[in-house]
Design a protein around this motif. Sequence first.
Motif, PDB file in Angstrom:
ATOM      1  N   PHE A  16     -35.190 -22.195   3.577  1.00 61.96           N
ATOM      2  CA  PHE A  16     -36.459 -21.805   2.956  1.00 61.96           C
ATOM      3  C   PHE A  16     -37.199 -20.945   3.968  1.00 61.96           C
ATOM      4  CE2 PHE A  16     -37.177 -25.853   0.139  1.00 61.96           C
ATOM      5  CZ  PHE A  16     -35.964 -25.631  -0.495  1.00 61.96           C
ATOM      6  N   THR A  17     -37.608 -19.762   3.562  1.00 61.80           N
ATOM      7  CA  THR A  17     -38.414 -18.882   4.402  1.00 61.80           C
ATOM      8  C   THR A  17     -39.780 -18.762   3.770  1.00 61.80           C
ATOM      9  OG1 THR A  17     -36.438 -17.650   5.047  1.00 61.80           O
ATOM     10  CG2 THR A  17     -38.561 -16.614   5.493  1.00 61.80           C
ATOM     11  N   LEU A  18     -40.792 -19.232   4.474  1.00 64.82           N
ATOM     12  CA  LEU A  18     -42.158 -19.251   3.941  1.00 64.82           C
ATOM     13  C   LEU A  18     -42.902 -17.987   4.330  1.00 64.82           C
ATOM     14  CD1 LEU A  18     -44.445 -20.843   2.543  1.00 64.82           C
ATOM     15  CD2 LEU A  18     -44.966 -21.844   4.784  1.00 64.82           C
ATOM     16  N   ASP A  19     -43.434 -17.312   3.318  1.00 63.95           N
ATOM     17  CA  ASP A  19     -44.315 -16.152   3.512  1.00 63.95           C
ATOM     18  C   ASP A  19     -45.732 -16.680   3.301  1.00 63.95           C
ATOM     19  OD1 ASP A  19     -45.916 -13.905   3.252  1.00 63.95           O
ATOM     20  OD2 ASP A  19     -44.616 -12.892   1.809  1.00 63.95           O
ATOM     21  N   ASN A  23     -48.433 -14.541   1.383  1.00 62.66           N
ATOM     22  CA  ASN A  23     -48.329 -14.430  -0.079  1.00 62.66           C
ATOM     23  C   ASN A  23     -48.112 -15.762  -0.783  1.00 62.66           C
ATOM     24  OD1 ASN A  23     -48.602 -11.549  -0.533  1.00 62.66           O
ATOM     25  ND2 ASN A  23     -46.724 -11.386   0.669  1.00 62.66           N
ATOM     26  N   ASN A  24     -48.033 -16.870  -0.036  1.00 63.98           N
ATOM     27  CA  ASN A  24     -47.808 -18.196  -0.603  1.00 63.98           C
ATOM     28  C   ASN A  24     -46.510 -18.224  -1.410  1.00 63.98           C
ATOM     29  OD1 ASN A  24     -49.319 -20.458  -2.931  1.00 63.98           O
ATOM     30  ND2 ASN A  24     -48.623 -20.968  -0.905  1.00 63.98           N
ATOM     31  N   VAL A  25     -45.418 -17.795  -0.738  1.00 63.83           N
ATOM     32  CA  VAL A  25     -44.113 -17.687  -1.382  1.00 63.83           C
ATOM     33  C   VAL A  25     -43.045 -18.271  -0.463  1.00 63.83           C
ATOM     34  CG1 VAL A  25     -42.343 -16.054  -2.190  1.00 63.83           C
ATOM     35  CG2 VAL A  25     -44.751 -15.586  -2.631  1.00 63.83           C
ATOM     36  N   ILE A  26     -42.103 -18.996  -1.063  1.00 56.72           N
ATOM     37  CA  ILE A  26     -40.897 -19.432  -0.364  1.00 56.72           C
ATOM     38  C   ILE A  26     -39.744 -18.603  -0.917  1.00 56.72           C
ATOM     39  CG2 ILE A  26     -39.202 -21.283  -0.075  1.00 56.72           C
ATOM     40  CD1 ILE A  26     -41.484 -23.288  -0.154  1.00 56.72           C
ATOM     41  N   GLU A  27     -38.962 -18.023  -0.015  1.00 60.65           N
ATOM     42  CA  GLU A  27     -37.749 -17.332  -0.430  1.00 60.65           C
ATOM     43  C   GLU A  27     -36.592 -18.276  -0.132  1.00 60.65           C
ATOM     44  OE1 GLU A  27     -34.124 -15.476  -0.576  1.00 60.65           O
ATOM     45  OE2 GLU A  27     -34.887 -16.000   1.399  1.00 60.65           O
ATOM     46  N   ALA A  28     -35.786 -18.560  -1.148  1.00 56.95           N
ATOM     47  CA  ALA A  28     -34.599 -19.399  -1.002  1.00 56.95           C
ATOM     48  C   ALA A  28     -33.611 -19.007  -2.088  1.00 56.95           C
ATOM     49  CB  ALA A  28     -34.945 -20.877  -1.121  1.00 56.95           C
ATOM     50  N   LYS A  44     -34.717 -25.718   7.063  1.00 57.26           N
ATOM     51  CA  LYS A  44     -33.299 -25.736   6.708  1.00 57.26           C
ATOM     52  C   LYS A  44     -32.936 -27.102   6.173  1.00 57.26           C
ATOM     53  CE  LYS A  44     -31.933 -22.113   9.853  1.00 57.26           C
ATOM     54  NZ  LYS A  44     -30.916 -21.633  10.761  1.00 57.26           N
ATOM     55  N   GLY A  45     -32.041 -27.093   5.200  1.00 51.14           N
ATOM     56  CA  GLY A  45     -31.613 -28.349   4.610  1.00 51.14           C
ATOM     57  C   GLY A  45     -30.320 -28.201   3.852  1.00 51.14           C
ATOM     58  N   GLN A  46     -30.121 -29.122   2.916  1.00 51.62           N
ATOM     59  CA  GLN A  46     -28.890 -29.189   2.131  1.00 51.62           C
ATOM     60  C   GLN A  46     -29.230 -29.427   0.666  1.00 51.62           C
ATOM     61  OE1 GLN A  46     -25.574 -29.036   3.200  1.00 51.62           O
ATOM     62  NE2 GLN A  46     -26.307 -28.531   5.253  1.00 51.62           N
ATOM     63  N   ILE A  47     -28.499 -28.754  -0.204  1.00 47.80           N
ATOM     64  CA  ILE A  47     -28.515 -29.098  -1.626  1.00 47.80           C
ATOM     65  C   ILE A  47     -27.322 -30.013  -1.825  1.00 47.80           C
ATOM     66  CG2 ILE A  47     -28.266 -28.258  -3.988  1.00 47.80           C
ATOM     67  CD1 ILE A  47     -29.617 -25.656  -3.093  1.00 47.80           C
TER      68      ILE A  47
END
Length: 170
Positions: free
Chosen positions: A143-146, A149-154, A124-127
């Motif tokens: 950011f949720t790391l899969d 599958n080597n994927v970040i969902e954001a 978790k963070g801030q833009i």
Amino acid sequence: MRSTQAAAAWPRIGARRLACLVLAAMACSAGCAVTPTPAPGATTLAPSSPAPSSPPDYSDFTGQWGGHGNSMTVAADGTFTMRRRTYAFCGENPPPCDSMVNGVITSGAVAHGILESVSGTLAKGQIGDSTDTSLLPTGPVTFTLDTANNVIEALDLNWCGPSAPTGVCD
């Protein structure tokens, strides 16, 4: 009783210290606590303080991530830069807009941020700033790391790493 007479009765305390204790006791007769001072040469223990915590480990999120019209770089310290296509070209549209030089498209929406915490596959963070808040909004981001599958969902997008399966971020 004079303080010198008290000092004779209490030779280990000393006249000056006894006078201070008596005055403190009289001043605090309403129930306040008096903290005794250590004898000369005595050692005192400092109050315990928590051990310094180590910075969060963002290594699972670190690197280059991308997809169709989006790219992201995450540094080891948790800082990141996100880029998204606006699908509006400069010269035809006002900024933020995409530009093209020598056949290479440069995304017009750019945001910078920092991750503040990590727990397993969630960071978790801030833009903090964005050239296009409709595509890359400022404020909290997760950011949720899969890892499979080597994927970040954001931001409702998939940001693929180098070993992501074909088609996941197209």
